[in-house]
Motif scaffolding. Structure first.
Motif, PDB file in Angstrom:
ATOM      1  N   ARG A 170       0.806  -1.218   0.000  1.00  0.00           N
ATOM      2  CA  ARG A 170       0.000   0.000   0.000  1.00  0.00           C
ATOM      3  C   ARG A 170       0.841   1.271   0.000  1.00  0.00           C
ATOM      4  NH1 ARG A 170      -4.447  -1.668  -2.242  1.00  0.00           N
ATOM      5  NH2 ARG A 170      -4.691  -3.851  -1.609  1.00  0.00           N
ATOM      6  N   LEU A 171       2.096   1.150  -0.301  1.00  0.00           N
ATOM      7  CA  LEU A 171       2.920   2.354  -0.395  1.00  0.00           C
ATOM      8  C   LEU A 171       2.391   3.274  -1.494  1.00  0.00           C
ATOM      9  CD1 LEU A 171       6.519   0.875  -0.075  1.00  0.00           C
ATOM     10  CD2 LEU A 171       5.343   2.324   1.598  1.00  0.00           C
ATOM     11  N   PRO A 172       2.472   4.584  -1.304  1.00  0.00           N
ATOM     12  CA  PRO A 172       2.059   5.518  -2.357  1.00  0.00           C
ATOM     13  C   PRO A 172       2.887   5.307  -3.620  1.00  0.00           C
ATOM     14  CG  PRO A 172       2.315   6.647  -0.257  1.00  0.00           C
ATOM     15  CD  PRO A 172       2.892   5.272  -0.084  1.00  0.00           C
ATOM     16  N   LYS A 173       2.355   5.789  -4.732  1.00  0.00           N
ATOM     17  CA  LYS A 173       3.003   5.573  -6.024  1.00  0.00           C
ATOM     18  C   LYS A 173       4.444   6.059  -6.045  1.00  0.00           C
ATOM     19  CE  LYS A 173       2.560   4.089 -10.251  1.00  0.00           C
ATOM     20  NZ  LYS A 173       1.991   2.780 -10.616  1.00  0.00           N
ATOM     21  N   ALA A 174       4.737   7.139  -5.331  1.00  0.00           N
ATOM     22  CA  ALA A 174       6.087   7.692  -5.323  1.00  0.00           C
ATOM     23  C   ALA A 174       7.108   6.750  -4.685  1.00  0.00           C
ATOM     24  CB  ALA A 174       6.101   9.032  -4.581  1.00  0.00           C
ATOM     25  N   LEU A 175       6.622   5.748  -3.934  1.00  0.00           N
ATOM     26  CA  LEU A 175       7.523   4.865  -3.202  1.00  0.00           C
ATOM     27  C   LEU A 175       7.405   3.398  -3.562  1.00  0.00           C
ATOM     28  CD1 LEU A 175       7.214   6.374   0.399  1.00  0.00           C
ATOM     29  CD2 LEU A 175       9.185   6.554  -1.126  1.00  0.00           C
ATOM     30  N   ILE A 176       6.287   2.981  -4.094  1.00  0.00           N
ATOM     31  CA  ILE A 176       6.026   1.544  -4.197  1.00  0.00           C
ATOM     32  C   ILE A 176       7.043   0.815  -5.063  1.00  0.00           C
ATOM     33  CG2 ILE A 176       4.385   1.715  -6.128  1.00  0.00           C
ATOM     34  CD1 ILE A 176       2.760  -0.494  -4.526  1.00  0.00           C
ATOM     35  N   HIS A 177       7.557   1.467  -6.091  1.00  0.00           N
ATOM     36  CA  HIS A 177       8.548   0.812  -6.950  1.00  0.00           C
ATOM     37  C   HIS A 177       9.961   0.917  -6.385  1.00  0.00           C
ATOM     38  CE1 HIS A 177       5.419   0.149  -9.815  1.00  0.00           C
ATOM     39  NE2 HIS A 177       5.225   1.443 -10.006  1.00  0.00           N
ATOM     40  N   HIS A 178      10.099   1.578  -5.237  1.00  0.00           N
ATOM     41  CA  HIS A 178      11.407   1.745  -4.610  1.00  0.00           C
ATOM     42  C   HIS A 178      11.577   0.826  -3.402  1.00  0.00           C
ATOM     43  CE1 HIS A 178      12.533   5.270  -7.043  1.00  0.00           C
ATOM     44  NE2 HIS A 178      11.232   5.515  -7.022  1.00  0.00           N
ATOM     45  N   ASN A 179      10.646  -0.079  -3.216  1.00  0.00           N
ATOM     46  CA  ASN A 179      10.769  -1.029  -2.117  1.00  0.00           C
ATOM     47  C   ASN A 179      11.672  -2.184  -2.537  1.00  0.00           C
ATOM     48  OD1 ASN A 179      10.286  -2.287   0.392  1.00  0.00           O
ATOM     49  ND2 ASN A 179       8.606  -3.494  -0.497  1.00  0.00           N
ATOM     50  N   VAL A 180      12.931  -1.851  -2.754  1.00  0.00           N
ATOM     51  CA  VAL A 180      13.946  -2.808  -3.194  1.00  0.00           C
ATOM     52  C   VAL A 180      15.225  -2.548  -2.407  1.00  0.00           C
ATOM     53  CG1 VAL A 180      13.004  -3.079  -5.525  1.00  0.00           C
ATOM     54  CG2 VAL A 180      14.665  -1.266  -5.069  1.00  0.00           C
ATOM     55  N   PRO A 181      16.076  -3.556  -2.266  1.00  0.00           N
ATOM     56  CA  PRO A 181      17.327  -3.361  -1.519  1.00  0.00           C
ATOM     57  C   PRO A 181      18.104  -2.149  -2.028  1.00  0.00           C
ATOM     58  CG  PRO A 181      17.005  -5.682  -1.983  1.00  0.00           C
ATOM     59  CD  PRO A 181      15.931  -4.953  -2.747  1.00  0.00           C
ATOM     60  N   GLY A 182      18.625  -1.381  -1.077  1.00  0.00           N
ATOM     61  CA  GLY A 182      19.379  -0.190  -1.418  1.00  0.00           C
ATOM     62  C   GLY A 182      18.563   1.082  -1.352  1.00  0.00           C
ATOM     63  N   GLU A 183      17.237   0.953  -1.234  1.00  0.00           N
ATOM     64  CA  GLU A 183      16.366   2.131  -1.148  1.00  0.00           C
ATOM     65  C   GLU A 183      15.940   2.344   0.311  1.00  0.00           C
ATOM     66  OE1 GLU A 183      15.426   4.422  -3.163  1.00  0.00           O
ATOM     67  OE2 GLU A 183      16.010   3.684  -5.145  1.00  0.00           O
ATOM     68  N   PRO A 184      15.827   3.597   0.732  1.00  0.00           N
ATOM     69  CA  PRO A 184      15.503   3.881   2.138  1.00  0.00           C
ATOM     70  C   PRO A 184      14.186   3.278   2.611  1.00  0.00           C
ATOM     71  CG  PRO A 184      16.341   5.850   1.064  1.00  0.00           C
ATOM     72  CD  PRO A 184      16.155   4.830  -0.014  1.00  0.00           C
ATOM     73  N   VAL A 185      13.136   3.315   1.780  1.00  0.00           N
ATOM     74  CA  VAL A 185      11.848   2.796   2.243  1.00  0.00           C
ATOM     75  C   VAL A 185      11.917   1.286   2.467  1.00  0.00           C
ATOM     76  CG1 VAL A 185      10.794   2.374  -0.032  1.00  0.00           C
ATOM     77  CG2 VAL A 185       9.356   3.004   1.939  1.00  0.00           C
ATOM     78  N   TYR A 186      12.722   0.603   1.697  1.00  0.00           N
ATOM     79  CA  TYR A 186      12.942  -0.831   1.908  1.00  0.00           C
ATOM     80  C   TYR A 186      13.588  -1.060   3.267  1.00  0.00           C
ATOM     81  CZ  TYR A 186      14.974  -5.506   1.277  1.00  0.00           C
ATOM     82  OH  TYR A 186      15.341  -6.829   1.428  1.00  0.00           O
ATOM     83  N   ASP A 187      14.589  -0.236   3.564  1.00  0.00           N
ATOM     84  CA  ASP A 187      15.275  -0.371   4.859  1.00  0.00           C
ATOM     85  C   ASP A 187      14.326  -0.076   6.017  1.00  0.00           C
ATOM     86  OD1 ASP A 187      17.607  -0.996   3.510  1.00  0.00           O
ATOM     87  OD2 ASP A 187      18.371   1.060   3.556  1.00  0.00           O
ATOM     88  N   LEU A 188      13.434   0.921   5.835  1.00  0.00           N
ATOM     89  CA  LEU A 188      12.480   1.247   6.890  1.00  0.00           C
ATOM     90  C   LEU A 188      11.550   0.071   7.164  1.00  0.00           C
ATOM     91  CD1 LEU A 188      10.965   3.124   8.837  1.00  0.00           C
ATOM     92  CD2 LEU A 188       9.627   3.905   6.869  1.00  0.00           C
ATOM     93  N   LEU A 189      10.975  -0.490   6.117  1.00  0.00           N
ATOM     94  CA  LEU A 189      10.049  -1.608   6.305  1.00  0.00           C
ATOM     95  C   LEU A 189      10.745  -2.815   6.906  1.00  0.00           C
ATOM     96  CD1 LEU A 189       7.926  -1.325   3.050  1.00  0.00           C
ATOM     97  CD2 LEU A 189       7.163  -0.870   5.385  1.00  0.00           C
ATOM     98  N   ARG A 190      11.988  -3.002   6.528  1.00  0.00           N
ATOM     99  CA  ARG A 190      12.743  -4.118   7.110  1.00  0.00           C
ATOM    100  C   ARG A 190      13.001  -3.878   8.589  1.00  0.00           C
ATOM    101  NH1 ARG A 190      18.139  -7.028   4.547  1.00  0.00           N
ATOM    102  NH2 ARG A 190      18.337  -8.647   6.178  1.00  0.00           N
ATOM    103  N   ALA A 191      13.339  -2.632   8.943  1.00  0.00           N
ATOM    104  CA  ALA A 191      13.578  -2.311  10.354  1.00  0.00           C
ATOM    105  C   ALA A 191      12.304  -2.485  11.174  1.00  0.00           C
ATOM    106  CB  ALA A 191      14.103  -0.881  10.484  1.00  0.00           C
ATOM    107  N   LEU A 192      11.175  -2.068  10.603  1.00  0.00           N
ATOM    108  CA  LEU A 192       9.899  -2.218  11.307  1.00  0.00           C
ATOM    109  C   LEU A 192       9.528  -3.685  11.438  1.00  0.00           C
ATOM    110  CD1 LEU A 192       7.495  -0.787  12.595  1.00  0.00           C
ATOM    111  CD2 LEU A 192       6.464  -0.606  10.323  1.00  0.00           C
ATOM    112  N   ASP A 193       9.777  -4.452  10.402  1.00  0.00           N
ATOM    113  CA  ASP A 193       9.487  -5.883  10.442  1.00  0.00           C
ATOM    114  C   ASP A 193      10.372  -6.581  11.470  1.00  0.00           C
ATOM    115  OD1 ASP A 193       7.447  -7.247   9.044  1.00  0.00           O
ATOM    116  OD2 ASP A 193       8.938  -8.485   8.016  1.00  0.00           O
ATOM    117  N   ASP A 194      11.643  -6.191  11.516  1.00  0.00           N
ATOM    118  CA  ASP A 194      12.549  -6.779  12.512  1.00  0.00           C
ATOM    119  C   ASP A 194      12.078  -6.435  13.924  1.00  0.00           C
ATOM    120  OD1 ASP A 194      14.107  -7.812  10.488  1.00  0.00           O
ATOM    121  OD2 ASP A 194      15.672  -6.276  10.632  1.00  0.00           O
TER     122      ASP A 194
END
Length: 265
Positions: free
Chosen positions: A182-206
């Protein structure tokens, strides 16, 4: 009449689908609404039925009783269908798009609108909408699932994005990783390793995984521990426990901005 900017959304909606973002707006835009000489709010792209605009008016009236909500849609048939729900001057409906029908609102809520656009079209749409805001106004743009159990939105002012909020119905949350859908369009394609939003979701999941023992005390306690771990890890968390207990997490935008975002101007 100038043709409204944008294209019709799918139009699907449900009662209380936008409750989480509405309550967030009521809390975070209360000052702007209180100070506004004309507390005008736009519900952009309300869909096939006007229920979300009706609910938005009711929720914001608790903050500013004389708030005016205008539901905007590009499809004239949707505007006509919404007319019976109008309650002037508190709630009206009109035809319009990103240009906001020439109005100067204090708040614009645009949920599940830009999801259908290409990412390159997001920044120009943001610029058009924020350019139409009243001084000190805010744009809240994002996405949620059909029932409003998972949501994410970006808050912007005339300078650009300010924050990202993730929100979930904790009683049905399996893992924070599902918020990626459900990430907004500006972020949804950036949920990949090396991108900040990916790191955030991983930190929250951890943090959610490590807080599993607190599930005994309820999902709220587990979420609070997970968000506290994210904050302790150095992420610029902008909200506090009072919002965390609602299943929210708000992060300063620079921390999650894509490494190569579309230009905002």
């Amino acid at each position: 009449m100038t043709r409204p900017e944008g294209k019709p959304t799918r139009g699907t909606t449900n009662q209380n689908r936008l409750r989480r973002v509405d309550n967030w707006i009521a809390a975070h835009a209360a000052g702007a609404l209180h100070d506004a000489a004309d507390p005008l709010v736009i519900d952009l792209g309300y869909g096939e039925t006007p229920v979300t605009a009706v609910e938005l008016r009711a929720r914001l009236a608790r903050v500013r009783p004389d708030v005016r909500v205008v539901g905007l849609e590009i499809d004239p048939e949707r505007v006509a269908a919404a007319a019976p729900a109008a309650d002037p001057p508190g709630l009206t409906f009109a035809r319009g798009g990103f240009e906001l029908a020439g109005l100067r609102p204090t708040v614009v809520r645009a949920l599940n609108v830009l999801r259908q656009y290409d990412e390159a079209q997001v920044a120009p749409a943001w610029a058009t909408m924020t350019g139409g805001l009243a001084p000190g106004g805010l744009l809240v743009e994002g996405t949620c699932d059909e029932l409003g159990r998972l949501a994410a939105w970006i808050c912007l002012d005339h300078t650009g994005p300010r924050s990202l909020t993730l929100a979930a119905r904790l009683s049905t949350l399996d893992t924070p990783a599902t918020l990626a859908e459900r990430l907004p369009k500006a972020l949804i394609h950036h949920n990949v390793p090396g991108e900040p939003v990916y790191d955030l979701l991983r930190a929250l999941d951890d943090g959610w995984r490590d807080a599993a023992p607190y599930a005994t005390f309820g999902a709220r306690q587990r979420w609070r521990r997970a968000v506290a771990a994210v904050k302790a890890g150095g992420w610029p968390v902008l909200d506090g426990p009072a919002r965390w207990r609602l299943g929210e997490l708000t992060i300063a935008w620079p921390a999650v901005s894509p490494s190569m975002p579309a230009k905002f101007s």
